[in-house]
Design an enzyme around this catalytic site. Structure first.
Site, PDB file in Angstrom:
ATOM      1  N   ARG A 176       0.843  -1.209   0.000  1.00  0.00           N
ATOM      2  CA  ARG A 176       0.000   0.000   0.000  1.00  0.00           C
ATOM      3  C   ARG A 176       0.874   1.254   0.000  1.00  0.00           C
ATOM      4  NH1 ARG A 176      -1.860   1.776   4.597  1.00  0.00           N
ATOM      5  NH2 ARG A 176      -2.541  -0.233   5.399  1.00  0.00           N
ATOM      6  N   TYR A 212     -12.388  19.007 -15.541  1.00  0.00           N
ATOM      7  CA  TYR A 212     -12.911  17.660 -15.810  1.00  0.00           C
ATOM      8  C   TYR A 212     -14.179  17.430 -14.968  1.00  0.00           C
ATOM      9  CZ  TYR A 212     -12.953  12.550 -15.905  1.00  0.00           C
ATOM     10  OH  TYR A 212     -13.309  11.247 -16.048  1.00  0.00           O
ATOM     11  N   ASP A 242      -3.773  20.344 -13.637  1.00  0.00           N
ATOM     12  CA  ASP A 242      -4.068  19.055 -14.260  1.00  0.00           C
ATOM     13  C   ASP A 242      -3.544  19.124 -15.699  1.00  0.00           C
ATOM     14  OD1 ASP A 242      -5.234  16.922 -15.673  1.00  0.00           O
ATOM     15  OD2 ASP A 242      -7.058  16.931 -14.458  1.00  0.00           O
ATOM     16  N   LYS A 259      -4.991   8.080 -19.371  1.00  0.00           N
ATOM     17  CA  LYS A 259      -5.228   8.671 -20.685  1.00  0.00           C
ATOM     18  C   LYS A 259      -3.973   8.563 -21.562  1.00  0.00           C
ATOM     19  CE  LYS A 259      -9.195   9.680 -18.860  1.00  0.00           C
ATOM     20  NZ  LYS A 259      -9.485  10.984 -18.291  1.00  0.00           N
TER      21      LYS A 259
HETATM   22  C1  LIG Z   1      -9.887  11.369 -17.113  1.00  0.00           C
HETATM   23  C2  LIG Z   1      -9.447  12.615 -16.490  1.00  0.00           C
HETATM   24  C3  LIG Z   1      -9.341  12.701 -15.095  1.00  0.00           C
HETATM   25  C4  LIG Z   1      -9.679  11.564 -14.178  1.00  0.00           C
HETATM   26  O1  LIG Z   1      -8.868  10.462 -14.398  1.00  0.00           O
HETATM   27  P1  LIG Z   1      -9.316   8.942 -14.060  1.00  0.00           P
HETATM   28  O2  LIG Z   1      -8.067   8.177 -14.289  1.00  0.00           O
HETATM   29  O3  LIG Z   1     -10.427   8.592 -14.996  1.00  0.00           O
HETATM   30  O4  LIG Z   1      -9.780   8.935 -12.652  1.00  0.00           O
HETATM   31  C5  LIG Z   1      -8.891  13.894 -14.569  1.00  0.00           C
HETATM   32  N1  LIG Z   1      -8.603  14.960 -15.343  1.00  0.00           N
HETATM   33  C6  LIG Z   1      -8.713  14.908 -16.691  1.00  0.00           C
HETATM   34  C7  LIG Z   1      -8.378  16.112 -17.496  1.00  0.00           C
HETATM   35  C8  LIG Z   1      -9.139  13.737 -17.310  1.00  0.00           C
HETATM   36  O5  LIG Z   1      -9.261  13.694 -18.638  1.00  0.00           O
END
Ligand SMILES: *Cc1c(COP(=O)(O)O)cnc(C)c1O
Length: 398
Positions: free
Chosen positions: A57, A110, A182, A207
């Site tokens: 963990r 997001y 982000d 992504k």
């Molecule tokens: C998909 C996404 C998230 C969240 O990510 P997950 O891995 O699906 O939890 C956060 N910010 C952006 C810009 C995203 O495209």
């Protein structure tokens, strides 16, 4: 690794320290715990005086190899990873925010992040101020009133709006705020928020980093001091990245620079093609000089990314005829994969919002988000061409 270029870093960074038995590839270590014969050594590792692993963990060698690679690409001192991108975001916010704090962000984050801002943080008596995305003066005004965190995302989902990171970082630091960005859409290949003054950079590794839509993950990069605090929150609260996911993302990242290069090329070509279609109302891509913040994008990004969106005349009616006819796309909620992926914003990024909320955010019901893949662009454009023909005919006969 500082002296070599990004593509070389993507291939080599973070790997060497974790190789065993002469293997050239990082192993997937599935062991939950690590054994010690020497009681003193065990203790020294457990209290953090000596390098090593205790329990899955907290840390894991495969996961650490991934963290080392991404921190090198983002030019960060440290990185800590998570089970998903949302876990990276929620754990980061939870590490620093306490009741009574104030956070400033933008309306176009997001969908999941937006839910944290509108549903979960207010419940803990944290004041959330969401500014018009791209309105730098409004953000500066709100930040100047004082805040603990300035949280940004650029480009945004789904209308790829751009915020000036350098300018916003200055505004945030003037009031002692932590500036968090982000960077999922841009990837470290196109944008390095830390170099532009941000304190922390977050990715949904699910992504573009992973790139193959087969593993979930998230990560935060920044200074040792900040990342250590976030790591501590995560090691106790438990949103740890799975070693198999770490391996898949690590493997995906070796081709990051090649994928991103092709995805950017495809996105620009597709955006320009879409602009020529009568049935298309608007095309949103920061690489187009029609984009309202194209100049800022040019200043802070190396290339403009694989994400674009467009709206069609006839709204959802047209979307219903258009999207099912595309042959070389996935109609799905994810993005950043090697396959071109499309979906209406109302079903994908902003499914959590009501139609009124989407309208307030400037997201037409007929807005289609496109995550460009690495296919040959001629085939993708031909595919859209035949699908548009079908949609135009279908709408005409109705
Ligand atoms: C998909 C996404 C998230 C969240 O990510 P997950 O891995 O699906 O939890 C956060 N910010 C952006 C810009 C995203 O495209």
């Amino acid at each position: 690794m500082t002296q070599v270029k990004m593509g070389t870093k993507a291939v080599w960074a973070g790997e060497k320290d974790y190789l065993v038995h002469g293997a050239t590839q990082v192993p997937v270590v599935l062991s939950v715990a690590y054994g010690y014969e020497d009681m003193d050594e065990w203790y020294e590792v457990a209290i953090g005086n000596k390098k090593g692993h205790i329990y899955g963990r907290n840390t894991n060698p495969t996961v650490q190899a991934f963290e080392d690679k991404i921190k090198t690409l983002e030019g960060a001192e440290a990185a800590t990873s998570f089970s998903t991108g949302m876990a990276a975001i929620s754990n980061t916010l939870a590490t620093f925010l306490v009741p009574g704090d104030r956070i400033v962000s933008i309306k176009d984050t997001y969908g999941g992040t937006n839910k944290i801002f509108t549903e979960f943080l207010p419940r803990q008596e944290i004041e959330v101020v969401l500014c018009e995305t791209g309105n730098h003066e409004e953000i500066e005004r709100e930040v100047a009133k004082g805040c603990k965190i300035l949280y940004l995302e650029t480009p945004t989902n789904p209308t790829v709006k751009i915020t000036d990171i350098e300018r916003m970082a200055k505004a945030g630091h003037a009031v002692g705020a932590l500036v968090v960005v982000d960077n999922t859409f841009a990837t470290p290949m196109n944008q390095n928020p830390l170099a532009l003054g941000a304190d922390l950079v977050i990715h949904s590794a699910t992504k573009f980093l992973g790139g193959h839509a087969d593993a979930l993950g998230g990560v935060v990069c920044g200074s040792e001091e900040l990342v250590e605090k976030i790591y501590h929150y995560r090691e106790i609260n438990g949103a740890t990245m799975d070693p198999m996911a770490a391996y898949l993302i690590l493997r995906g990242m070796k081709t990051l620079h090649l994928r991103i290069r092709q995805q950017c090329k495809n996105a620009l070509a597709l955006a320009k093609y879409l602009q020529t279609k009568d049935i298309v109302e608007g095309v949103y891509y920061p690489g187009l000089d029609t984009h309202p913040n194209h100049d800022i994008a040019k200043k802070q990004m190396k290339d403009f990314g694989g994400m674009l969106s467009f709206s069609v005349k006839g709204g959802m009616d047209t979307v219903r005829h258009l999207l099912p006819k595309l042959q070389f796309v996935n109609r799905a909620a994810n993005l950043g994969a090697v396959e071109t992926t499309v979906g209406p914003a109302r079903t994908t990024s902003h499914v959590e919002c009501t139609p009124e909320e989407r309208a307030a955010m400037g997201i037409p019901e007929g807005l289609i988000r496109v995550s460009c893949g690495i296919e040959e662009i001629e085939d993708i454009i031909a595919d859209f061409e035949q699908a548009f023909k079908h949609a135009e005919d279908a709408i005409k006969v109705k």
